[in-house]
Enzyme design. Structure first.
Site, mmCIF file in Angstrom:
data_model
loop_
_atom_site.group_PDB
_atom_site.id
_atom_site.type_symbol
_atom_site.label_atom_id
_atom_site.label_comp_id
_atom_site.label_asym_id
_atom_site.label_seq_id
_atom_site.Cartn_x
_atom_site.Cartn_y
_atom_site.Cartn_z
ATOM 1 N N TYR A 122 -7.474 -29.564 20.769
ATOM 2 C CA TYR A 122 -8.018 -30.297 21.928
ATOM 3 C C TYR A 122 -7.987 -31.810 21.712
ATOM 4 C CZ TYR A 122 -10.007 -25.691 23.133
ATOM 5 O OH TYR A 122 -10.204 -24.358 23.400
ATOM 6 N N ILE A 147 -18.797 -20.185 27.659
ATOM 7 C CA ILE A 147 -18.646 -21.608 27.315
ATOM 8 C C ILE A 147 -18.018 -22.390 28.475
ATOM 9 C CG2 ILE A 147 -18.665 -21.410 24.802
ATOM 10 C CD1 ILE A 147 -15.619 -21.202 24.809
ATOM 11 N N LYS A 189 -16.844 -25.182 31.040
ATOM 12 C CA LYS A 189 -16.480 -26.599 30.911
ATOM 13 C C LYS A 189 -16.598 -27.283 32.261
ATOM 14 C CE LYS A 189 -13.149 -29.817 31.841
ATOM 15 N NZ LYS A 189 -12.489 -30.085 33.147
ATOM 16 N N SER A 190 -17.109 -28.493 32.281
ATOM 17 C CA SER A 190 -16.974 -29.346 33.454
ATOM 18 C C SER A 190 -16.987 -30.789 32.984
ATOM 19 C CB SER A 190 -18.108 -29.129 34.463
ATOM 20 O OG SER A 190 -17.924 -30.036 35.549
ATOM 21 N N ARG A 208 -22.343 -30.540 37.728
ATOM 22 C CA ARG A 208 -21.919 -29.178 37.413
ATOM 23 C C ARG A 208 -22.360 -28.764 36.005
ATOM 24 N NH1 ARG A 208 -15.690 -28.889 39.619
ATOM 25 N NH2 ARG A 208 -16.177 -28.568 41.825
ATOM 26 N N ASN A 268 -24.401 -25.428 36.076
ATOM 27 C CA ASN A 268 -23.769 -24.212 35.549
ATOM 28 C C ASN A 268 -24.692 -23.402 34.650
ATOM 29 O OD1 ASN A 268 -21.432 -24.748 36.943
ATOM 30 N ND2 ASN A 268 -20.326 -25.617 35.187
#
Ligand code: NAP
Length: 260
Positions: free
Chosen positions: A55, A229, A231-232, A237, A241
């Site tokens: 990543y 897990i 993601k945003s 969010r 979430n």
């Protein structure tokens, strides 16, 4: 569960540690966007961060933890070994630790199985890293149950976690039960991208509970005991979430989502 309690739910890992059931996914977050999103996630109460060598954001993830008032000891950190570094596993973990700015990660995963076989020699390197105290737990990602069994047969050590693509349209009872039987914690990735958040079944259930479909999906994972897990990159969010403590899915609703 209250609104904040879901973030404190954990599952026991075979090696004796525990993993928070909710984590923050960081794939595709780079540079200052990554640092900012992780900062928001920490202030929203997430205490589990999912990154990977691939990543290229470990430094930003580590910086966000360091700059926060949350200590590394309070955050569960996962990183992953890419397949093209399988022959340099130990050096790659050391680079991850340096980038993150810590001496130990909570979970180190083989990101993908190799083209052939299950990667037994790489798996031995992960187990050795755990023995040395560089990773508190070790596991795999994108592995089949058969590949997990190959690792167990060859080394006597079973991965503690398997991180796989999981979500309402991916629910598979045999895969789910197979992980439980082996004592492997199932960690789902791409909870929202593994299906459509506009699905009418999810929409109906969300409306009934006065919440959103993303929250229904997160709650569905939690009620199954599957690590999730999301993601945003957006603050609202990131907060919303995990706002999943104010409602519970009935058995019928769980079954309807399983069937998607
Ligand atoms: N082991 C592996 O091979 C592997 C592979 C893929 C992913 N992962 C891990 O799993 C994590 C999560 O998976 P993912 O990033 O693929 O996908 P995801 O979390 O399922 O979905 C992220 C996408 O959904 C959007 N989103 C987030 N919250 C939303 C909401 N409430 N309503 C509507 N859209 C929303 C995000 O857009 P915005 O950012 O614009 O909000 C983003 O486009 C990754 O970040 C990574 O850590 C692991």
């Amino acid at each position: 569960m209250t609104a904040t309690e879901p973030l404190r739910l954990t599952a026991p890992l075979a090696g004796g540690t525990t993993i928070p059931l909710i984590g923050f996914g960081t794939w595709q977050l780079r540079g200052d966007d990554a640092r900012q999103a992780v900062t928001w996630a920490l202030s929203a109460g997430y205490r589990h961060l999912d990154t990977a060598t691939m990543y290229r954001n470990e430094a930003e993830v580590g910086r966000a933890v360091r700059d926060s008032d949350v200590g590394f000891d309070e955050v569960f950190l996962t990183t992953k070994l890419p397949d093209d570094r399988a022959d340099r596993a130990r050096a790659t973990l050391e680079a991850s630790l340096t980038a993150l700015g810590t001496d130990v990660v909570d979970l180190w995963l083989i990101h993908w199985p190799p083209d052939h076989g299950a990667g037994v020699s790489t798996w031995r390197d992960l187990v050795a890293a755990r023995a040395e105290g560089l990773a508190r737990a070790v596991g795999v990602s994108n592995y089949s149950l058969d590949q997990i069994d190959q690792l167990t047969r060859a080394t006597g050590e079973t991965p503690e976690v398997n991180q796989v693509k999981w979500g309402p349209t991916r629910f598979d009872r045999a895969t789910y039960d197979g992980h439980r039987e082996r004592g492997v914690v199932l960690e789902g990735y791409s909870p929202f991208r593994s299906g459509r958040l506009t699905d009418p079944v999810l929409t109906r259930i969300a409306e009934r509970h006065g919440t959103g479909t993303a929250q229904v999906v997160v709650r569905w994972h939690l009620q199954h005991g599957v690590v999730v897990i999301p993601k945003s990159a957006r603050r609202e969010r990131i907060v919303d979430n995990v706002d999943v403590g104010g409602f519970a899915l009935s058995e019928e609703e769980m079954a309807a989502i399983d069937a998607l």
